[in-house]
Design an enzyme around this catalytic site. Structure first.
Site, PDB file in Angstrom:
ATOM      1  N   SER A 173     -36.612 -24.140   5.288  1.00 15.07           N
ATOM      2  CA  SER A 173     -35.190 -23.750   5.246  1.00 15.07           C
ATOM      3  C   SER A 173     -35.092 -23.048   3.880  1.00 15.07           C
ATOM      4  O   SER A 173     -36.018 -22.168   3.589  1.00 15.07           O
ATOM      5  CB  SER A 173     -34.147 -24.642   5.305  1.00 15.07           C
ATOM      6  OG  SER A 173     -32.844 -24.052   5.950  1.00 15.07           O
ATOM      7  N   ASP A 225     -33.329 -19.667  16.260  1.00 18.77           N
ATOM      8  CA  ASP A 225     -32.842 -20.368  14.805  1.00 18.77           C
ATOM      9  C   ASP A 225     -32.386 -18.937  13.908  1.00 18.77           C
ATOM     10  O   ASP A 225     -33.001 -18.184  13.490  1.00 18.77           O
ATOM     11  CB  ASP A 225     -34.228 -20.693  14.063  1.00 18.77           C
ATOM     12  CG  ASP A 225     -33.775 -21.425  12.851  1.00 18.77           C
ATOM     13  OD1 ASP A 225     -32.763 -21.133  12.308  1.00 18.77           O
ATOM     14  OD2 ASP A 225     -34.865 -22.159  12.239  1.00 18.77           O
ATOM     15  N   HIS A 238     -32.903 -25.108  14.158  1.00 21.84           N
ATOM     16  CA  HIS A 238     -33.295 -25.163  13.044  1.00 21.84           C
ATOM     17  C   HIS A 238     -33.620 -26.549  12.618  1.00 21.84           C
ATOM     18  O   HIS A 238     -33.990 -26.894  11.376  1.00 21.84           O
ATOM     19  CB  HIS A 238     -32.127 -24.613  12.026  1.00 21.84           C
ATOM     20  CG  HIS A 238     -32.525 -24.497  10.733  1.00 21.84           C
ATOM     21  ND1 HIS A 238     -33.415 -23.362  10.359  1.00 21.84           N
ATOM     22  CD2 HIS A 238     -31.994 -25.053   9.687  1.00 21.84           C
ATOM     23  CE1 HIS A 238     -33.587 -23.532   8.745  1.00 21.84           C
ATOM     24  NE2 HIS A 238     -32.578 -24.361   8.592  1.00 21.84           N
TER      25      HIS A 238
END
Ligand SMILES: *[C@@H]1O[C@H](CO)[C@@H](O)[C@H](O)[C@H]1NC(C)=O
Ligand SMILES: *[C@@H]1O[C@H](CO)[C@@H](O)[C@H](O)[C@H]1NC(C)=O
Length: 258
Positions: A173, A225, A238
């Site tokens: 991320s 995502d 995600h």
């Protein structure tokens, strides 16, 4: 205290949502500590109702989910092994937005388990990125500048201290933004020394890393995502990159022996 209340409410929410759908044997195994995290996660996520919340609203949920997972699985969320002795392998990892410790829970610990299975856990030194806020504001600004500078320093330190180690640089991320930013700061002599780069849920999906051949970069970006499209919504896709850690570890092994 607030934390305990959050954990309690989240446990009720998660277990309530799960109770009707998950086999009893799986629920029983949740109560055991040290259940392999990726196993735990894949069962949990497969049975969690869809969420679509904005990033700012979701941070406390992510932090709480991570803490609950850390408690239920016994995952370690802080690693500072770069200060120890050199190992055959070194992993420097940047966690996702709102994750605890310096490696978080959702991808770091399961990745370290997978790398341990691949290379032997005693031959790996693991380092999280310190001094990195992992805040939403810094995600929106392209990744925390302090964390990016710290990761670049850690890569330089690994190279000067342990020139024979094989370095894996990894992120999840916002941690991927940190990897992109850190690598852009380094001289080509340093980046070409890096063994491989592993990216999970990368907001800069598809953007090439300077002086790192695409053949040394593993990127997992799930369909659906939104963060991989540099978006603002946390969707279940995600949160499930633990399912890609085994392939990533295999990739790191293949690249290093190529
Ligand atoms: C999530 O919900 C918002 C509004 O609540 C909507 O605008 C957005 O398109 C949704 N995102 C996805 C990927 O479903
Ligand atoms: C990640 O895991 C999913 C589910 O197993 C799989 O469909 C996908 O191909 C994997 N992605 C990568 C890049 O390995």
């Amino acid at each position: 205290m607030l934390f305990l209340v959050e954990i309690f409410l989240l446990s009720l929410f998660v277990l309530g949502a799960l109770a009707s759908r998950v086999p009893e044997s799986d629920i029983l195994s949740f109560t055991k500590r040290n259940t392999p995290l990726n196993e735990f996660l894949s069962i949990l996520i497969a049975n969690t109702p869809a969420v679509n919340v904005s990033l700012t609203e979701s941070t406390s949920v992510i932090t709480t989910l991570d803490k609950l997972l850390a408690i239920s699985t016994g995952a370690q969320t802080i690693y500072n092994e770069l200060e120890g002795s050199c190992q055959e392998w070194t992993v420097i990892f940047a966690r996702g937005t709102a994750e605890p410790g310096n490696v978080g829970v959702l991808v770091g610990p399961p990745l370290f388990d997978a790398l341990g299975d691949q290379f032997g856990s005693s031959s790996i030194a693991i380092q999280g990125v310190n001094g990195y806020s992992a805040s939403v504001e810094d995600y929106l600004a392209g990744g925390d500048p302090a964390g990016s500078a710290e990761m670049a320093n850690q890569i330089e330190t690994a190279r000067s201290k342990c020139p024979n180690t094989k370095l894996i640089v990894a992120g999840y991320s916002q941690g991927c933004q940190i990897v992109h930013n850190a690598i852009a700061k380094l001289a080509a002599t340093t980046t070409t020394w890096i063994s491989s780069v592993l990216l999970f849920g990368d907001p800069d999906d598809g953007e090439l890393l300077p002086n790192i051949p695409a053949s040394k970069t593993f990127t997992a970006c799930h369909d659906g995502d939104d963060i991989c499209k540099n978006g603002l919504f946390i969707l279940p896709a995600h949160l499930t990159y633990a399912e890609n850690v085994t392939e990533a570890a295999q990739f790191a092994a293949d690249v290093a022996s190529a």
